[in-house]
Design a protein around this motif. Sequence first.
Motif, PDB file in Angstrom:
ATOM      1  N   UNK A 126       0.826  -1.208   0.000  1.00  0.00           N
ATOM      2  CA  UNK A 126       0.000   0.000   0.000  1.00  0.00           C
ATOM      3  C   UNK A 126       0.866   1.267   0.000  1.00  0.00           C
ATOM      4  N   UNK A 127       2.058   1.188   0.569  1.00  0.00           N
ATOM      5  CA  UNK A 127       2.926   2.356   0.643  1.00  0.00           C
ATOM      6  C   UNK A 127       3.440   2.803  -0.722  1.00  0.00           C
ATOM      7  N   UNK A 128       3.420   1.900  -1.706  1.00  0.00           N
ATOM      8  CA  UNK A 128       3.952   2.255  -3.030  1.00  0.00           C
ATOM      9  C   UNK A 128       2.853   2.413  -4.083  1.00  0.00           C
ATOM     10  N   UNK A 129       1.595   2.288  -3.688  1.00  0.00           N
ATOM     11  CA  UNK A 129       0.497   2.400  -4.653  1.00  0.00           C
ATOM     12  C   UNK A 129       0.462   3.784  -5.295  1.00  0.00           C
ATOM     13  N   UNK A 130       0.641   4.821  -4.491  1.00  0.00           N
ATOM     14  CA  UNK A 130       0.631   6.185  -5.023  1.00  0.00           C
ATOM     15  C   UNK A 130       1.732   6.377  -6.065  1.00  0.00           C
ATOM     16  N   UNK A 131       2.906   5.829  -5.801  1.00  0.00           N
ATOM     17  CA  UNK A 131       4.022   5.947  -6.749  1.00  0.00           C
ATOM     18  C   UNK A 131       3.745   5.164  -8.023  1.00  0.00           C
ATOM     19  N   UNK A 132       3.195   3.958  -7.883  1.00  0.00           N
ATOM     20  CA  UNK A 132       2.837   3.174  -9.071  1.00  0.00           C
ATOM     21  C   UNK A 132       1.848   3.956  -9.935  1.00  0.00           C
ATOM     22  N   UNK A 133       0.832   4.526  -9.290  1.00  0.00           N
ATOM     23  CA  UNK A 133      -0.194   5.283 -10.012  1.00  0.00           C
ATOM     24  C   UNK A 133       0.422   6.458 -10.764  1.00  0.00           C
ATOM     25  N   UNK A 134       1.352   7.149 -10.121  1.00  0.00           N
ATOM     26  CA  UNK A 134       2.001   8.305 -10.765  1.00  0.00           C
ATOM     27  C   UNK A 134       2.727   7.877 -12.045  1.00  0.00           C
ATOM     28  N   UNK A 135       3.465   6.781 -11.993  1.00  0.00           N
ATOM     29  CA  UNK A 135       4.213   6.323 -13.165  1.00  0.00           C
ATOM     30  C   UNK A 135       3.270   5.829 -14.263  1.00  0.00           C
ATOM     31  N   UNK A 136       2.199   5.133 -13.875  1.00  0.00           N
ATOM     32  CA  UNK A 136       1.231   4.687 -14.873  1.00  0.00           C
ATOM     33  C   UNK A 136       0.547   5.881 -15.542  1.00  0.00           C
ATOM     34  N   UNK A 137       0.302   6.932 -14.763  1.00  0.00           N
ATOM     35  CA  UNK A 137      -0.310   8.151 -15.319  1.00  0.00           C
ATOM     36  C   UNK A 137       0.579   8.757 -16.391  1.00  0.00           C
ATOM     37  N   UNK A 138       1.894   8.605 -16.241  1.00  0.00           N
ATOM     38  CA  UNK A 138       2.859   9.127 -17.215  1.00  0.00           C
ATOM     39  C   UNK A 138       3.094   8.153 -18.367  1.00  0.00           C
ATOM     40  N   UNK A 139       2.320   7.058 -18.394  1.00  0.00           N
ATOM     41  CA  UNK A 139       2.472   6.005 -19.418  1.00  0.00           C
ATOM     42  C   UNK A 139       3.853   5.349 -19.350  1.00  0.00           C
ATOM     43  N   UNK A 140       4.328   5.146 -18.137  1.00  0.00           N
ATOM     44  CA  UNK A 140       5.650   4.548 -17.940  1.00  0.00           C
ATOM     45  C   UNK A 140       5.526   3.110 -17.450  1.00  0.00           C
ATOM     46  N   UNK A 141       6.590   2.342 -17.652  1.00  0.00           N
ATOM     47  CA  UNK A 141       6.573   0.911 -17.327  1.00  0.00           C
ATOM     48  C   UNK A 141       6.917   0.677 -15.858  1.00  0.00           C
ATOM     49  N   UNK A 142       6.121  -0.166 -15.196  1.00  0.00           N
ATOM     50  CA  UNK A 142       6.298  -0.445 -13.771  1.00  0.00           C
ATOM     51  C   UNK A 142       6.319  -1.948 -13.541  1.00  0.00           C
ATOM     52  N   UNK A 143       7.205  -2.394 -12.649  1.00  0.00           N
ATOM     53  CA  UNK A 143       7.257  -3.811 -12.283  1.00  0.00           C
ATOM     54  C   UNK A 143       7.542  -3.956 -10.798  1.00  0.00           C
ATOM     55  N   UNK A 144       7.023  -5.025 -10.222  1.00  0.00           N
ATOM     56  CA  UNK A 144       7.377  -5.444  -8.868  1.00  0.00           C
ATOM     57  C   UNK A 144       8.076  -6.781  -8.974  1.00  0.00           C
TER      58      UNK A 144
END
Length: 378
Positions: A91-109
Motif C-alpha cells: 500500500x505504501x507504493x500504490x501512489x508511486x505506481x499510479x504516478x508512473x502509470x499516469x505518465x504512461x511509464x513501465x512499472x514492475x514489482x
Amino acid sequence: MKCPRCLNQDKTYFYKGSKGWLCRRCIQFKRQLLEEDKTVANIEVGQDSSEYTLKYPLTNAQLVISHQCLASLKQKRDVFIDAVCGAGKTELVIESISYYLKQRKCVALAIARRQVVLDLKRRLENIFLNAKVIAVCQDYTEDLVGDLIICTTHQLYRYPKTFDLLILDEPDAFPYKGNEVLAGIVQTSCKGEMIFLTATPDDYLTERLRLKNITHLKLNRRPHNHDLPVPRLIVSPTILLLLFLIDWVVKRESSILIFTPTIRISKYLYVLLSCIVRVKVCTSKTVNKDEIIEDFRNKKFRCLIATTILERGVTIEGIDVCVFYANHGVFDVASLIQMSGRVGRSFKYPTGDCLFLSNAKSSIVNECIHVCKEANHG
C-alpha cells in the motif's frame, strides 16, 4: 568486456562462440551475445490505467511514507522503505505506481517467491481496476506484456532496459541476497528509479544503500496500530517440545501454521498431529502448493505444516504460528521475524499467538525477540 545483462567483467566467464562473445555467468537464463546490449523489451503502456481504489484508507503514518516516497522518486532518487511485517508495504507504493502509470511509464514489482507473485497479482488487480496486471513466474510466462508486471526476480532477464519504476521486494532474502548475477539483471532491467522494500534489512543491505545516497523511510507500526507479536520461547529436550506442541495445537481455536527447518521434520510432525487435527504439509517438494495454500486460506483444514517456503509475503487471516526447532541453523534472525510476522496482519484478526520451540538456547532466537520488542517501542 562487460556483460550487458549481469554486468560481469570477469574475463574468465567470457568465451567466443561461432556468432560472437557470450557470458557464461548468466547463460542459464538465455544465451545472449555481448553485442546485443542495445536490446530493449517492447512494452508500451496504452490508456491511462493509474486510477486505483484501496479497501482501507491509509493511516496518517502510511500517508507520510507514501508521499515522501513519491517525492523522492520525482527527484530521481531511489527509495528504501524499511517497514515491519504487516505494515502494508504494498500500500505504501500504490501512489508511486499510479504516478508512473499516469505518465504512461513501465512499472514492475520483482518478488522472491512465486506464491507471493500470484497473491500480489490478485491484490493489485482489485486495486488498479483499469490496469492489465500480469504475473510472470513459473507456469505463467505466456503473456509478458502488461501495464503492471509482477514477477519473480529471475524473470527480469526478459526485460532489459525496460522499467521506469522497479520495486524490489525483500532484497535481503534468497535468491537475491548475495547473488551478483541477479543483482546485475535487476540493475540492467531498470532504466529509471527503484524502490527497495523489506521488513528485515541486514547490515550489508543498509550500508550498501546508504553509500548510494538513497532515501531511507521507516515505519514501525501496522495500520491497525496493534503491536507486533513477540514470540513466546520454550527451550526443552525434543520429547518435551513435542508434548508442548500437541498441547498447544489442541488448545488452539484458530488456524495453525507450523514452520519447520526441514522437509523430514515436516513429515514427522504430520504423522504426529494428523490423529488430532486435520493437517497438510507444504514444502518445496509439494506438487499442489497453490491449491493447499488456497484451501488453508479458506479454512478447509485447520493446520498447515510448512518449511520456509511460506515465511515471507503470504498473508493468511486469523492464524497462530509455531516455529519448531527455532534454534535450527536453517533459520536466521530475518526468517524468524518473517515467520512471527505472519500473525495478526489484518484488521479483523490483529492479534494472535506465536510460539518458538527450541531444543537449545540460541542467540539468533533471542535477537529476533529483541528486535520485535524494539519495534513495538520504536
